[in-house]
Design a protein around this motif. Structure first.
Motif, PDB file in Angstrom:
ATOM      1  N   GLU A  74     -35.763  56.943  13.901  1.00 45.72           N
ATOM      2  CA  GLU A  74     -34.712  55.992  13.546  1.00 45.72           C
ATOM      3  C   GLU A  74     -35.317  54.606  13.365  1.00 45.72           C
ATOM      4  N   PRO A  75     -34.930  53.865  12.305  1.00 44.83           N
ATOM      5  CA  PRO A  75     -35.503  52.542  12.103  1.00 44.83           C
ATOM      6  C   PRO A  75     -35.000  51.556  13.135  1.00 44.83           C
ATOM      7  N   SER A  76     -35.812  50.538  13.417  1.00 43.59           N
ATOM      8  CA  SER A  76     -35.375  49.486  14.327  1.00 43.59           C
ATOM      9  C   SER A  76     -34.453  48.538  13.592  1.00 43.59           C
ATOM     10  N   THR A  77     -33.800  47.658  14.336  1.00 43.54           N
ATOM     11  CA  THR A  77     -32.915  46.683  13.710  1.00 43.54           C
ATOM     12  C   THR A  77     -33.654  45.396  13.376  1.00 43.54           C
ATOM     13  N   ALA A  98     -10.748  48.746  20.287  1.00 34.97           N
ATOM     14  CA  ALA A  98     -11.329  47.527  19.731  1.00 34.97           C
ATOM     15  C   ALA A  98     -12.319  46.831  20.669  1.00 34.97           C
ATOM     16  N   PRO A  99     -12.010  46.638  21.969  1.00 33.21           N
ATOM     17  CA  PRO A  99     -12.966  45.930  22.828  1.00 33.21           C
ATOM     18  C   PRO A  99     -14.330  46.611  22.890  1.00 33.21           C
ATOM     19  N   ALA A 100     -14.350  47.934  22.990  1.00 32.50           N
ATOM     20  CA  ALA A 100     -15.629  48.646  23.072  1.00 32.50           C
ATOM     21  C   ALA A 100     -16.410  48.525  21.772  1.00 32.50           C
ATOM     22  N   VAL A 101     -15.717  48.558  20.628  1.00 33.69           N
ATOM     23  CA  VAL A 101     -16.400  48.440  19.343  1.00 33.69           C
ATOM     24  C   VAL A 101     -16.902  47.019  19.131  1.00 33.69           C
ATOM     25  N   ARG A 102     -16.105  46.020  19.527  1.00 29.55           N
ATOM     26  CA  ARG A 102     -16.548  44.628  19.394  1.00 29.55           C
ATOM     27  C   ARG A 102     -17.759  44.351  20.279  1.00 29.55           C
ATOM     28  N   ALA A 103     -17.833  45.046  21.402  1.00 31.87           N
ATOM     29  CA  ALA A 103     -18.981  44.857  22.297  1.00 31.87           C
ATOM     30  C   ALA A 103     -20.282  45.312  21.656  1.00 31.87           C
ATOM     31  N   LEU A 104     -20.182  46.158  20.625  1.00 31.24           N
ATOM     32  CA  LEU A 104     -21.378  46.612  19.905  1.00 31.24           C
ATOM     33  C   LEU A 104     -21.902  45.555  18.934  1.00 31.24           C
ATOM     34  N   GLY A 105     -21.077  44.525  18.668  1.00 31.40           N
ATOM     35  CA  GLY A 105     -21.477  43.490  17.722  1.00 31.40           C
ATOM     36  C   GLY A 105     -20.744  43.552  16.407  1.00 31.40           C
ATOM     37  N   ALA A 131     -26.359  45.908  10.909  1.00 34.43           N
ATOM     38  CA  ALA A 131     -25.052  46.506  10.635  1.00 34.43           C
ATOM     39  C   ALA A 131     -25.138  48.022  10.508  1.00 34.43           C
ATOM     40  N   ALA A 132     -26.208  48.522   9.907  1.00 36.96           N
ATOM     41  CA  ALA A 132     -26.364  49.971   9.761  1.00 36.96           C
ATOM     42  C   ALA A 132     -26.448  50.646  11.124  1.00 36.96           C
ATOM     43  N   ALA A 133     -27.167  50.025  12.066  1.00 37.09           N
ATOM     44  CA  ALA A 133     -27.272  50.587  13.409  1.00 37.09           C
ATOM     45  C   ALA A 133     -25.941  50.470  14.154  1.00 37.09           C
ATOM     46  N   VAL A 134     -25.238  49.360  13.978  1.00 38.74           N
ATOM     47  CA  VAL A 134     -23.946  49.169  14.632  1.00 38.74           C
ATOM     48  C   VAL A 134     -22.929  50.191  14.117  1.00 38.74           C
ATOM     49  N   GLU A 135     -22.991  50.509  12.813  1.00 41.94           N
ATOM     50  CA  GLU A 135     -22.041  51.474  12.258  1.00 41.94           C
ATOM     51  C   GLU A 135     -22.204  52.848  12.910  1.00 41.94           C
ATOM     52  N   ARG A 136     -23.434  53.271  13.110  1.00 40.23           N
ATOM     53  CA  ARG A 136     -23.660  54.571  13.751  1.00 40.23           C
ATOM     54  C   ARG A 136     -23.107  54.576  15.180  1.00 40.23           C
ATOM     55  N   ALA A 137     -23.323  53.480  15.893  1.00 40.46           N
ATOM     56  CA  ALA A 137     -22.817  53.391  17.266  1.00 40.46           C
ATOM     57  C   ALA A 137     -21.292  53.312  17.289  1.00 40.46           C
ATOM     58  N   ALA A 138     -20.705  52.600  16.336  1.00 44.18           N
ATOM     59  CA  ALA A 138     -19.246  52.452  16.287  1.00 44.18           C
ATOM     60  C   ALA A 138     -18.567  53.785  16.004  1.00 44.18           C
ATOM     61  N   PHE A 195     -19.828  46.078   5.473  1.00 44.65           N
ATOM     62  CA  PHE A 195     -20.580  44.864   5.779  1.00 44.65           C
ATOM     63  C   PHE A 195     -19.919  43.688   5.090  1.00 44.65           C
ATOM     64  N   ASP A 196     -19.703  42.605   5.832  1.00 40.04           N
ATOM     65  CA  ASP A 196     -19.115  41.384   5.285  1.00 40.04           C
ATOM     66  C   ASP A 196     -20.234  40.375   5.057  1.00 40.04           C
ATOM     67  N   PRO A 197     -20.632  40.123   3.801  1.00 30.53           N
ATOM     68  CA  PRO A 197     -21.741  39.202   3.552  1.00 30.53           C
ATOM     69  C   PRO A 197     -21.423  37.762   3.936  1.00 30.53           C
ATOM     70  N   ASP A 198     -20.149  37.413   4.020  1.00 29.70           N
ATOM     71  CA  ASP A 198     -19.795  36.038   4.391  1.00 29.70           C
ATOM     72  C   ASP A 198     -20.082  35.765   5.868  1.00 29.70           C
ATOM     73  N   THR A 199     -19.860  36.764   6.709  1.00 29.73           N
ATOM     74  CA  THR A 199     -20.095  36.586   8.149  1.00 29.73           C
ATOM     75  C   THR A 199     -21.424  37.187   8.590  1.00 29.73           C
ATOM     76  N   GLY A 200     -21.984  38.075   7.762  1.00 32.49           N
ATOM     77  CA  GLY A 200     -23.205  38.766   8.144  1.00 32.49           C
ATOM     78  C   GLY A 200     -22.986  39.814   9.215  1.00 32.49           C
ATOM     79  N   ARG A 201     -21.754  40.313   9.353  1.00 33.93           N
ATOM     80  CA  ARG A 201     -21.415  41.271  10.404  1.00 33.93           C
ATOM     81  C   ARG A 201     -20.718  42.496   9.815  1.00 33.93           C
ATOM     82  N   LEU A 202     -20.748  43.578  10.570  1.00 29.39           N
ATOM     83  CA  LEU A 202     -20.037  44.792  10.195  1.00 29.39           C
ATOM     84  C   LEU A 202     -18.588  44.669  10.632  1.00 29.39           C
ATOM     85  N   VAL A 203     -17.670  45.128   9.779  1.00 33.72           N
ATOM     86  CA  VAL A 203     -16.250  45.207  10.118  1.00 33.72           C
ATOM     87  C   VAL A 203     -15.899  46.679  10.273  1.00 33.72           C
TER      88      VAL A 203
END
Length: 383
Positions: free
Chosen positions: A34-37, A108-115, A71-78, A91-99
């Protein structure tokens, strides 16, 4: 891969220097980790291409690649964390975060804790997948370009060719689609077509009177588009010499193939940059989220970049529908079929088809590479 021109000789020398050469018969190599982040290695040429096609500065492109890898790693965890409440992600390019879309706010709290950021939706991925499957069972007229699950609108988006929108056949299909589940209608300026024209990614190869492009090296050969040749068809390389044979091919329904190569050719974990960017190393196949940047190499239009627009889209070609495709804003033209789609240093898929061209713009679909590897039991050749 067999190479004799100065460019190809230089590439072979580079690969030997960094220890990337491998025998084609090394089929028992271990799958890539698995690739690193961490931020992927970004050459100046790759950053230039992203600046040209995405309107970014070099610094913005570098930061975006870093954010997309995270974001790719966060998606798998989510997906694991949300379970049945998972409604898709982008992926939201404006915020640089995964939605991440969720059908249950308790997750929601557990998923937000992933970033990730979260959004509450009504239907979610499972319900929308069922609706899309019902559309797959319908016969679509030529004026329907395709359909895909869109977590951002929490619907199945049916794309119609703009000039055909008011035809009776298209109107009837849209009515049946809306009866199958939550549907949004979008328009396309053109109808999808494949990009075949009359083993380094992006390099040309020939079968019969058709020219296509290599997707990615695997141990023993390469993967490419299925519409480029049927099982058993002979393949000639960029220099016209015998290169290999299609060992498996599927089109329509799917659009993927595996070509086994002959002695005298070898595989390398490289995608051609065609002088626009340096040749790119392939380090894995972690799937990029919707909204991520992506680049394509092909033997006609060479190197172009864009973004991932949608996943799991059914594309309605004149030859028949192809399912589970990924839609991008990248342009392509005839002869680019089968060529490589990369996000950073991660293989994404092989070029299938699209509409438009690289002068006026357009959209292109690819068949995800991990599906091809799994179908034929192949191991991607990585650096």
């Amino acid at each position: 891969m067999k190479r004799t021109t100065p460019l190809r000789a230089a590439l072979a020398a580079l690969l030997m220097t960094v220890g990337l050469g491998a025998a084609a018969g090394a089929a028992d190599a271990a799958p890539p980790p698995e690739p690193s982040t961490a931020a992927p290695a970004a050459t100046a040429g790759l950053l230039d291409a992203m600046r040209r096609d995405l309107g970014l500065t070099a610094a913005q492109a570098e930061e975006r690649l870093r954010a997309e890898k995270t974001a790719a790693a966060v998606e798998r965890a989510a997906l694991r964390t949300a379970g049945s409440a998972f409604g898709g992600a982008w992926f939201d390019p404006d915020t640089g975060r995964l939605v991440v879309a969720l059908t249950d706010s308790a997750e929601a709290p557990a998923v937000r804790a992933l970033g990730a950021d979260t959004r509450l939706v009504r239907y979610g991925a499972a319900a929308l997948d069922r609706a899309a499957a019902r559309l797959d069972a319908l016969g679509a007229p030529a004026g329907i370009a395709g359909w895909h699950v869109d977590p951002r609108s929490d619907s199945v988006v049916v794309t119609v060719v703009r000039t055909e929108r008011e035809t009776p056949a298209v109107r009837a299909f849209v009515d049946r689609a809306r009866a199958a589940g939550p549907v949004t209608v979008a328009e396309s300026a053109g109808a999808p077509r494949t990009y075949a024209a009359g083993t380094v990614g992006g390099d040309p190869y020939y079968t019969g009177n058709v020219r296509c492009s290599i997707g990615f090296s695997v141990y023993g050969g390469f993967v490419t588009a299925g519409h480029c040749g049927g099982a058993g068809a002979a393949v000639r390389g960029w220099d016209g010499s015998a290169m290999g044979t299609f060992q498996g091919s599927s089109f329509p329904g799917d659009d993927y193939a595996y070509v086994g190569i002959h002695s005298g050719w070898w595989t390398v974990p490289v995608v051609l940059g065609w002088g626009s960017v340096p040749d790119q190393l392939v380090r894995g196949s972690a799937e990029a989220p919707v909204g991520a940047s992506i680049c394509r190499s092909g033997s006609t239009t060479h190197w172009h970049c864009g973004t991932v627009l949608a996943k799991n889209e059914t594309v309605n070609y004149s030859q028949g529908a192809v399912r589970q495709m990924t839609k991008t804003s990248v342009c392509a033209e005839g002869g680019d079929s089968g060529g490589s789609f990369l996000s950073g240093d991660q293989a994404q898929g092989v070029t299938s088809g699209g509409w438009g061209n690289c002068s006026s713009g357009g959209e292109t679909w690819f068949q995800p590479v991990n599906e091809i590897l799994g179908r034929y039991g192949l191991t991607l050749h990585t650096a």
